[in-house]
Design a protein around this motif. Sequence first.
Motif, PDB file in Angstrom:
ATOM      1  N   ALA A   1      43.489  17.171 -18.887  1.00  0.00           N
ATOM      2  CA  ALA A   1      42.135  16.647 -18.774  1.00  0.00           C
ATOM      3  C   ALA A   1      41.176  17.824 -18.735  1.00  0.00           C
ATOM      4  N   ASP A   2      40.079  17.732 -19.467  1.00  0.00           N
ATOM      5  CA  ASP A   2      39.098  18.807 -19.466  1.00  0.00           C
ATOM      6  C   ASP A   2      38.298  18.789 -18.172  1.00  0.00           C
ATOM      7  N   PRO A   3      37.960  19.965 -17.627  1.00  0.00           N
ATOM      8  CA  PRO A   3      37.198  20.014 -16.368  1.00  0.00           C
ATOM      9  C   PRO A   3      35.813  19.412 -16.507  1.00  0.00           C
ATOM     10  N   GLY A   4      35.296  18.874 -15.390  1.00  0.00           N
ATOM     11  CA  GLY A   4      33.915  18.435 -15.344  1.00  0.00           C
ATOM     12  C   GLY A   4      32.977  19.626 -15.461  1.00  0.00           C
ATOM     13  N   SER A   5      31.715  19.356 -15.694  1.00  0.00           N
ATOM     14  CA  SER A   5      30.758  20.437 -15.920  1.00  0.00           C
ATOM     15  C   SER A   5      30.466  21.210 -14.640  1.00  0.00           C
ATOM     16  N   CYS A   6      30.104  22.474 -14.815  1.00  0.00           N
ATOM     17  CA  CYS A   6      29.722  23.346 -13.695  1.00  0.00           C
ATOM     18  C   CYS A   6      28.617  24.273 -14.172  1.00  0.00           C
ATOM     19  N   SER A   7      27.560  24.400 -13.364  1.00  0.00           N
ATOM     20  CA  SER A   7      26.477  25.319 -13.686  1.00  0.00           C
ATOM     21  C   SER A   7      26.180  26.208 -12.491  1.00  0.00           C
ATOM     22  N   GLY A   8      25.548  27.344 -12.780  1.00  0.00           N
ATOM     23  CA  GLY A   8      25.238  28.291 -11.726  1.00  0.00           C
ATOM     24  C   GLY A   8      26.401  29.226 -11.463  1.00  0.00           C
ATOM     25  N   SER A   9      26.688  29.495 -10.205  1.00  0.00           N
ATOM     26  CA  SER A   9      27.758  30.406  -9.804  1.00  0.00           C
ATOM     27  C   SER A   9      29.096  29.672  -9.858  1.00  0.00           C
ATOM     28  N   CYS A  10      29.803  29.818 -10.975  1.00  0.00           N
ATOM     29  CA  CYS A  10      31.009  29.018 -11.205  1.00  0.00           C
ATOM     30  C   CYS A  10      32.295  29.831 -11.221  1.00  0.00           C
ATOM     31  N   ASN A  11      32.223  31.156 -11.031  1.00  0.00           N
ATOM     32  CA  ASN A  11      33.433  31.979 -10.967  1.00  0.00           C
ATOM     33  C   ASN A  11      34.018  31.932  -9.568  1.00  0.00           C
ATOM     34  N   VAL A  12      35.221  31.354  -9.433  1.00  0.00           N
ATOM     35  CA  VAL A  12      35.865  31.210  -8.125  1.00  0.00           C
ATOM     36  C   VAL A  12      37.365  31.386  -8.248  1.00  0.00           C
ATOM     37  N   HIS A  13      37.982  31.648  -7.108  1.00  0.00           N
ATOM     38  CA  HIS A  13      39.444  31.652  -6.981  1.00  0.00           C
ATOM     39  C   HIS A  13      39.772  30.930  -5.676  1.00  0.00           C
ATOM     40  N   ASP A  14      40.676  29.981  -5.731  1.00  0.00           N
ATOM     41  CA  ASP A  14      41.083  29.197  -4.549  1.00  0.00           C
ATOM     42  C   ASP A  14      39.901  28.481  -3.893  1.00  0.00           C
ATOM     43  N   PRO A  15      39.234  27.593  -4.615  1.00  0.00           N
ATOM     44  CA  PRO A  15      38.068  26.926  -4.027  1.00  0.00           C
ATOM     45  C   PRO A  15      38.434  25.936  -2.922  1.00  0.00           C
ATOM     46  N   ALA A  16      37.486  25.720  -2.011  1.00  0.00           N
ATOM     47  CA  ALA A  16      37.571  24.687  -0.970  1.00  0.00           C
ATOM     48  C   ALA A  16      36.208  24.024  -0.884  1.00  0.00           C
ATOM     49  N   LEU A  17      36.185  22.710  -0.803  1.00  0.00           N
ATOM     50  CA  LEU A  17      34.937  21.963  -0.981  1.00  0.00           C
ATOM     51  C   LEU A  17      34.678  21.025   0.185  1.00  0.00           C
ATOM     52  N   ILE A  18      33.388  20.938   0.585  1.00  0.00           N
ATOM     53  CA  ILE A  18      32.974  19.990   1.612  1.00  0.00           C
ATOM     54  C   ILE A  18      31.507  19.632   1.361  1.00  0.00           C
ATOM     55  N   ARG A  19      31.083  18.495   1.905  1.00  0.00           N
ATOM     56  CA  ARG A  19      29.693  18.054   1.771  1.00  0.00           C
ATOM     57  C   ARG A  19      29.100  17.879   3.164  1.00  0.00           C
ATOM     58  N   ARG A  20      27.964  18.513   3.405  1.00  0.00           N
ATOM     59  CA  ARG A  20      27.296  18.389   4.705  1.00  0.00           C
ATOM     60  C   ARG A  20      26.588  17.047   4.773  1.00  0.00           C
ATOM     61  N   GLU A  21      26.990  16.236   5.724  1.00  0.00           N
ATOM     62  CA  GLU A  21      26.489  14.862   5.797  1.00  0.00           C
ATOM     63  C   GLU A  21      25.001  14.792   6.113  1.00  0.00           C
ATOM     64  N   SER A  22      24.480  15.744   6.853  1.00  0.00           N
ATOM     65  CA  SER A  22      23.089  15.667   7.301  1.00  0.00           C
ATOM     66  C   SER A  22      22.089  15.687   6.149  1.00  0.00           C
ATOM     67  N   ASP A  23      22.429  16.403   5.065  1.00  0.00           N
ATOM     68  CA  ASP A  23      21.490  16.494   3.943  1.00  0.00           C
ATOM     69  C   ASP A  23      22.155  16.343   2.581  1.00  0.00           C
ATOM     70  N   GLY A  24      23.463  16.102   2.549  1.00  0.00           N
ATOM     71  CA  GLY A  24      24.161  15.890   1.287  1.00  0.00           C
ATOM     72  C   GLY A  24      24.451  17.152   0.492  1.00  0.00           C
ATOM     73  N   THR A  25      24.232  18.328   1.089  1.00  0.00           N
ATOM     74  CA  THR A  25      24.498  19.584   0.388  1.00  0.00           C
ATOM     75  C   THR A  25      25.995  19.830   0.269  1.00  0.00           C
ATOM     76  N   TYR A  26      26.426  20.238  -0.910  1.00  0.00           N
ATOM     77  CA  TYR A  26      27.814  20.605  -1.141  1.00  0.00           C
ATOM     78  C   TYR A  26      27.995  22.100  -0.857  1.00  0.00           C
ATOM     79  N   PHE A  27      29.111  22.428  -0.212  1.00  0.00           N
ATOM     80  CA  PHE A  27      29.463  23.823   0.042  1.00  0.00           C
ATOM     81  C   PHE A  27      30.839  24.089  -0.538  1.00  0.00           C
ATOM     82  N   ARG A  28      30.963  25.216  -1.219  1.00  0.00           N
ATOM     83  CA  ARG A  28      32.228  25.604  -1.843  1.00  0.00           C
ATOM     84  C   ARG A  28      32.618  27.004  -1.378  1.00  0.00           C
ATOM     85  N   PHE A  29      33.808  27.124  -0.816  1.00  0.00           N
ATOM     86  CA  PHE A  29      34.316  28.380  -0.290  1.00  0.00           C
ATOM     87  C   PHE A  29      35.415  28.892  -1.226  1.00  0.00           C
TER      88      PHE A  29
END
Length: 322
Positions: free
Chosen positions: A21-49
């Motif tokens: 399956a082809d990856p979904g789109s990504c824009s901005g800072s997209c170079n990563v290794h071993d990503p971890a993802l969460i969404r802050r409930e208070s404002d809906g901001t996504y954070f990627r480590f």
Amino acid sequence: MYVLASAVALLLHAYVVQGYADPGSCSGSCNVHDPALIRRESDGTYFRFSTGNDISYASASSIEGPWTAIGSVLPDGSSIDIAGYNDLWAPDVNLVDGVYYVYYSVSTFGSQESAVGLATSSTMELDSWTDLGRVGVDSYTGSAYNAIDGNLFLDGSTYYLQFGSFWGDIYQVELNSAATAVAGSSSQNIAYDSSGDHAEEGSFLYKYGDYYYLFYSAGICCGYDTSLPASGDEYKIKVCRSTTATGTFVDEDGVACTASGGTIVLESHDTVYGPGGQGIFTDPTLGPVLYYHYVDTTIGYADDQKLFGWNVIDFSSGWPVV
């Protein structure tokens, strides 16, 4: 026309089931290794480590981006003192009792002198992180496992940490009620490939419906720009499942994950090469999403050229399909 359309649909289904399956789109800072993802409930901001820069992290308004680099979780490094080893790897992010937890690994490539650490923040803002150091998952030369790639999972009121890489592959240990330290000293092996150099790591446990799904990366992860693995030996994402959080985990053919089992979820295809370092994120709009890093062969094979990839994942058949 109906017969032709049905045949095409079946072919497409088979193509997807095989892990393409082809990856979904990504824009901005997209170079990563071993990503971890969460969404802050208070404002809906996504954070990627991600691995590197003492655990890099970025934020975005959606999983597609645009991703904006924030900085380092631990700009002064970890308090874990392993002589000569100060590289921080493979973050895992969770919300625990209103506090954001980032587990990380301290190690160096190919070594068993490793430990899992923990940093916490109430906001995830820059310079808000407190390093708590070791959680009690450590390894040394001659250990059964390598203590990296920690992943937290809450089952009822019990926290488990999945971890491990190569050697004895993937293990699981119970944590205390605060998820800050190991509860007791016993751990159990939950995935093992008996072939070659036992190339399994990066586990991620996720519950959907009646099953607990153990996702993990198998194969060679890195250094593709200097030496490509033999075809099929590069990174890929596999899964086993169980009706309990502690296993036994088996693949789609009923083979135990501890007996070299594992069903492929996503592997190299077209210009996508070596997908892995994965996790599962429950997006409020998209539902379950598989995220990972991968090489785009039209761009380059170096570790610092790896990209953030994601796909909606379907569990309706009982097995995850991207």
